[in-house]
Design a protein around this motif. Structure first.
Motif, short mmCIF file in Angstrom:
data_model
loop_
_atom_site.label_atom_id
_atom_site.label_comp_id
_atom_site.label_asym_id
_atom_site.label_seq_id
_atom_site.Cartn_x
_atom_site.Cartn_y
_atom_site.Cartn_z
N THR A 139 24.39 57.27 29.14
CA THR A 139 24.29 56.52 27.88
C THR A 139 22.88 56.76 27.29
OG1 THR A 139 23.66 54.53 29.13
CG2 THR A 139 25.97 54.72 28.47
N ARG B 45 19.68 57.19 25.01
CA ARG B 45 19.11 56.57 23.82
C ARG B 45 18.04 57.51 23.27
NH1 ARG B 45 23.15 53.93 23.74
NH2 ARG B 45 23.38 51.95 24.78
N ARG B 46 18.14 57.80 22.01
CA ARG B 46 17.25 58.79 21.41
C ARG B 46 15.77 58.44 21.63
NH1 ARG B 46 18.09 61.22 15.43
NH2 ARG B 46 18.13 59.04 14.82
N ASP C 228 14.34 56.66 23.96
CA ASP C 228 13.97 56.84 25.37
C ASP C 228 13.76 58.32 25.70
OD1 ASP C 228 14.25 54.11 25.63
OD2 ASP C 228 16.18 54.22 26.66
N SER D 10 22.76 56.18 18.92
CA SER D 10 21.38 56.28 18.41
C SER D 10 21.00 57.70 17.98
CB SER D 10 20.40 55.79 19.48
OG SER D 10 20.42 56.63 20.62
#
Length: 182
Positions: A40, A42-43, A45, A111
């Protein structure tokens, strides 16, 4: 090029042991940028992690080359838009960009859309496939144009991954070496 300065940027779900990125890592000592969450992503991160890895490389020890696949290509563009460290990057090999703007991927990768379309501040080569299930060929060409990348048509090679039968993918290494100015 120093092997530890060639950063492998896998896409969503990482690259398995038979993927050309993993083979290059094992054979040439290139360094994978491990993300804390491959399933999963997240851009923000992923951008922060790439920035951290680049900043940990001694600036005086030479430039960095990026080797991105799938979502790793989208990461490269997103990182380049906001980073103050882009001058550290000598070039990027971008292979089979994923398309998180597609309806079936928006919910899984929320994201990541919209894709950053800003010209990259370093030379790049984008390799696309005519039958990539994760990115239409014309979209890959459009991304190459937006990013200022040299575009290479690899023909019908799927997602240019382990299932594409590339093995060690010597041809890809040749394109990476065109970005190495040392």
């Amino acid at each position: 090029m120093k092997p530890e300065h060639v950063l492998i940027l896998p896409g969503w779900q990482n690259s398995g042991p038979d993927h050309w990125q993993s083979r290059w890592e094992a054979q040439h000592g290139y360094r994978r940028v491990d993300q804390h969450d491959w399933m999963t992503p997240r851009r923000g991160d992923w951008i922060a992690r790439l920035e951290d890895v680049i900043l940990c490389i001694d600036e005086g020890s030479g430039p960095v080359l990026l080797v991105a696949h799938s979502l790793g290509c989208i990461l490269t563009a997103a990182w380049a838009e906001i980073s103050r460290s882009t001058a550290r990057v000598q070039g990027a090999l971008l292979v089979a960009p994923g398309d998180p703007e597609r309806d079936e991927l928006r919910g899984v990768l929320p994201s990541w859309a919209p894709i950053v379309r800003q010209r990259l501040p370093f030379p790049s080569v984008l390799v696309g496939s005519r039958n990539d299930p994760y990115c239409a060929f014309d979209k890959a060409q459009s991304l190459a144009q937006s990013w200022g990348s040299r575009f290479i048509d690899l023909g019908e090679r799927g997602h240019i991954n382990a299932e594409s039968g590339l093995g060690d993918w010597a041809e890809g290494l040749v394109w990476l070496k065109t970005l190495d100015r040392d």
